[in-house]
Design a protein around this motif. Sequence first.
Motif, PDB file in Angstrom:
ATOM      1  N   PHE A  31       0.730  -1.306   0.022  1.00 19.60           N
ATOM      2  CA  PHE A  31       0.012   0.048   0.016  1.00 19.60           C
ATOM      3  C   PHE A  31       0.773   0.949  -0.165  1.00 19.60           C
ATOM      4  O   PHE A  31       0.361   2.092  -0.540  1.00 19.60           O
ATOM      5  N   GLU A  32       1.794   1.218   0.667  1.00 20.30           N
ATOM      6  CA  GLU A  32       2.971   2.484   0.862  1.00 20.30           C
ATOM      7  C   GLU A  32       3.371   2.665  -0.751  1.00 20.30           C
ATOM      8  O   GLU A  32       3.829   3.884  -0.913  1.00 20.30           O
ATOM      9  N   ARG A  33       3.679   1.737  -1.325  1.00 19.31           N
ATOM     10  CA  ARG A  33       4.389   1.905  -2.717  1.00 19.31           C
ATOM     11  C   ARG A  33       3.245   2.556  -3.482  1.00 19.31           C
ATOM     12  O   ARG A  33       3.771   3.647  -4.129  1.00 19.31           O
ATOM     13  N   LEU A  34       1.955   2.364  -3.374  1.00 17.64           N
ATOM     14  CA  LEU A  34       0.950   2.833  -4.291  1.00 17.64           C
ATOM     15  C   LEU A  34       0.620   4.351  -3.661  1.00 17.64           C
ATOM     16  O   LEU A  34       0.427   5.322  -4.533  1.00 17.64           O
ATOM     17  N   THR A  35       0.666   4.816  -2.553  1.00 14.40           N
ATOM     18  CA  THR A  35       0.668   5.984  -2.063  1.00 14.40           C
ATOM     19  C   THR A  35       1.738   6.866  -2.181  1.00 14.40           C
ATOM     20  O   THR A  35       1.638   8.015  -2.760  1.00 14.40           O
ATOM     21  N   ILE A  46       0.270  14.717   0.406  1.00 11.05           N
ATOM     22  CA  ILE A  46      -0.381  13.604   1.044  1.00 11.05           C
ATOM     23  C   ILE A  46      -1.266  12.724   0.223  1.00 11.05           C
ATOM     24  O   ILE A  46      -2.239  13.156  -0.783  1.00 11.05           O
ATOM     25  N   ALA A  47      -1.284  11.345   0.232  1.00 14.52           N
ATOM     26  CA  ALA A  47      -1.988  10.267  -0.348  1.00 14.52           C
ATOM     27  C   ALA A  47      -2.229   9.312   0.871  1.00 14.52           C
ATOM     28  O   ALA A  47      -1.265   8.677   1.646  1.00 14.52           O
ATOM     29  N   MET A  48      -3.364   8.567   0.882  1.00 14.59           N
ATOM     30  CA  MET A  48      -3.857   7.719   1.987  1.00 14.59           C
ATOM     31  C   MET A  48      -4.609   6.417   1.139  1.00 14.59           C
ATOM     32  O   MET A  48      -5.437   6.877   0.306  1.00 14.59           O
ATOM     33  N   VAL A  49      -4.411   5.490   1.722  1.00 14.35           N
ATOM     34  CA  VAL A  49      -5.507   4.263   1.620  1.00 14.35           C
ATOM     35  C   VAL A  49      -6.074   4.138   3.027  1.00 14.35           C
ATOM     36  O   VAL A  49      -5.398   3.744   4.192  1.00 14.35           O
ATOM     37  N   SER A  50      -7.408   4.402   3.232  1.00 13.04           N
ATOM     38  CA  SER A  50      -7.937   4.507   4.639  1.00 13.04           C
ATOM     39  C   SER A  50      -9.231   3.261   4.449  1.00 13.04           C
ATOM     40  O   SER A  50      -9.976   3.073   3.345  1.00 13.04           O
ATOM     41  N   LEU A  51      -9.430   2.898   5.758  1.00 10.81           N
ATOM     42  CA  LEU A  51     -10.785   1.873   5.979  1.00 10.81           C
ATOM     43  C   LEU A  51     -11.526   2.612   6.845  1.00 10.81           C
ATOM     44  O   LEU A  51     -10.941   3.124   7.978  1.00 10.81           O
ATOM     45  N   VAL A  52     -12.781   2.638   6.728  1.00  5.41           N
ATOM     46  CA  VAL A  52     -13.959   3.340   7.712  1.00  5.41           C
ATOM     47  C   VAL A  52     -14.238   2.508   8.546  1.00  5.41           C
ATOM     48  O   VAL A  52     -14.968   1.405   8.227  1.00  5.41           O
ATOM     49  N   ASP A  53     -13.428   2.251   9.878  1.00  2.00           N
ATOM     50  CA  ASP A  53     -14.174   1.425  10.768  1.00  2.00           C
ATOM     51  C   ASP A  53     -15.499   1.964  11.654  1.00  2.00           C
ATOM     52  O   ASP A  53     -15.732   3.086  11.088  1.00  2.00           O
ATOM     53  N   ASP A  54     -15.940   1.355  12.649  1.00  2.84           N
ATOM     54  CA  ASP A  54     -17.073   1.801  13.181  1.00  2.84           C
ATOM     55  C   ASP A  54     -17.027   3.336  13.933  1.00  2.84           C
ATOM     56  O   ASP A  54     -18.009   4.115  13.467  1.00  2.84           O
ATOM     57  N   ASP A 149      -7.723   3.828 -11.345  1.00  2.00           N
ATOM     58  CA  ASP A 149      -6.881   2.618 -11.620  1.00  2.00           C
ATOM     59  C   ASP A 149      -5.989   2.337 -10.511  1.00  2.00           C
ATOM     60  O   ASP A 149      -5.802   1.150 -10.090  1.00  2.00           O
ATOM     61  N   LEU A 150      -5.562   3.401  -9.694  1.00  2.00           N
ATOM     62  CA  LEU A 150      -4.841   3.076  -8.511  1.00  2.00           C
ATOM     63  C   LEU A 150      -5.794   2.282  -7.448  1.00  2.00           C
ATOM     64  O   LEU A 150      -5.263   1.553  -6.765  1.00  2.00           O
ATOM     65  N   ALA A 151      -7.103   2.884  -7.018  1.00  2.00           N
ATOM     66  CA  ALA A 151      -7.977   2.178  -6.374  1.00  2.00           C
ATOM     67  C   ALA A 151      -8.208   0.841  -6.637  1.00  2.00           C
ATOM     68  O   ALA A 151      -8.227  -0.113  -6.063  1.00  2.00           O
ATOM     69  N   SER A 152      -8.266   0.653  -8.142  1.00  2.63           N
ATOM     70  CA  SER A 152      -8.375  -0.947  -8.514  1.00  2.63           C
ATOM     71  C   SER A 152      -7.275  -1.650  -7.905  1.00  2.63           C
ATOM     72  O   SER A 152      -7.620  -2.918  -7.879  1.00  2.63           O
ATOM     73  N   ILE A 153      -6.164  -1.200  -8.001  1.00  2.00           N
ATOM     74  CA  ILE A 153      -4.849  -1.918  -7.585  1.00  2.00           C
ATOM     75  C   ILE A 153      -5.166  -2.389  -6.091  1.00  2.00           C
ATOM     76  O   ILE A 153      -4.843  -3.410  -5.601  1.00  2.00           O
ATOM     77  N   VAL A 154      -5.580  -1.310  -5.253  1.00  2.00           N
ATOM     78  CA  VAL A 154      -5.784  -1.550  -3.892  1.00  2.00           C
ATOM     79  C   VAL A 154      -6.842  -2.719  -3.639  1.00  2.00           C
ATOM     80  O   VAL A 154      -6.732  -3.656  -3.024  1.00  2.00           O
ATOM     81  N   GLU A 155      -7.851  -2.493  -4.294  1.00  2.00           N
ATOM     82  CA  GLU A 155      -8.951  -3.712  -4.488  1.00  2.00           C
ATOM     83  C   GLU A 155      -8.388  -5.039  -4.928  1.00  2.00           C
ATOM     84  O   GLU A 155      -9.010  -5.986  -4.313  1.00  2.00           O
TER      85      GLU A 155
END
Length: 323
Positions: A31-35, A46-54, A149-155
């Motif tokens: 994930f860090e390589r992608l950001t 700033i670039a982030m991959v985030s997950l929305v927890d409760d 496209d970047l989001a698709s790689i994360v998925e």
Amino acid sequence: MKSPANPENESQRMTSLRESGILDAGEPARFERLTRLARRLFTVPIAMVSLVDDESLVFKSCDGLRYASMPRDISFCGHVILSETPLIVNNALEDDRFADNPLVVGEPHIRFYAGYPLRLPDGAMVGSFCLLDRETRTFSAEDELLLRDLASIVEDEFQSISEATTDSLTGLFNRRGFEHLANFAIASAHRRAEPLTLGWIDLDKFKQINDRYGHSEGDIALREMARLLVKTFRDTDLLVRHGGDEFGILFSDTDESGAWIAMQHLQEEANAFNLSSGKPWKLAFSWGVIEFNHGDITDLPGWLRAADKRMYAMKQQHQNHRA
């Protein structure tokens, strides 16, 4: 400031997120390589991959900031999961949802935000691949396609994590997936002061099915057992094939007596299957249930041993009865 609302399917979304294993699993460097790449491609700080927890954001990567998490109610990413389209904020000071947001009027002084929704393999919307800038800016249609496209790689990485925690024969969680999620469930139940009960199952005479009818029929028996588990129990219960002919159920917000009743219902479903399946073999199993006691049980292995001991006591009863 407008705090993000919960999606209509919030309960199901949270179940998918926690059962996916991605909150704890996955190689951070991927994930860090992608950001890092996103920061260079879009020339943003700033670039982030985030997950929305409760209640918070969990960052799989947060390049350009040193946040480990962030309250969900002030997040931009919490808004992203409400739509299937990207959220583009060219100037946060001119957007009523964010103009007085603490992240806008204070550090990191967000002005520009672009977030593309991230989905799990089952379609659940769980987070955002996002870009942030301290300066206002525009975002073209070509930029959106590149962010997609970047989001698709994360998925794709989410898919890999999911496969690594799933039993290929039954579709239930495997041992690795179970251990990740069970430890999370124990901590969560303790924090919420909610009961958590483990049901443990071992098929009776499974070896005889393999020996007499072949391993292909044994695989069918395992898949049918998994199907009954899915049919009988709630979406919020964690189901696992722990290995061989061992299965487990982690009953959320359920005490031992409630889990016992649920297991009796599973027995009824198995009896109904045996009457109508047309198979020369029968699905039979022994089981035990035990509630997690934070005073007496200190870890997951100890809990598993205690559940296995209760299951074995029933198996001995079944063998003595047949004798």
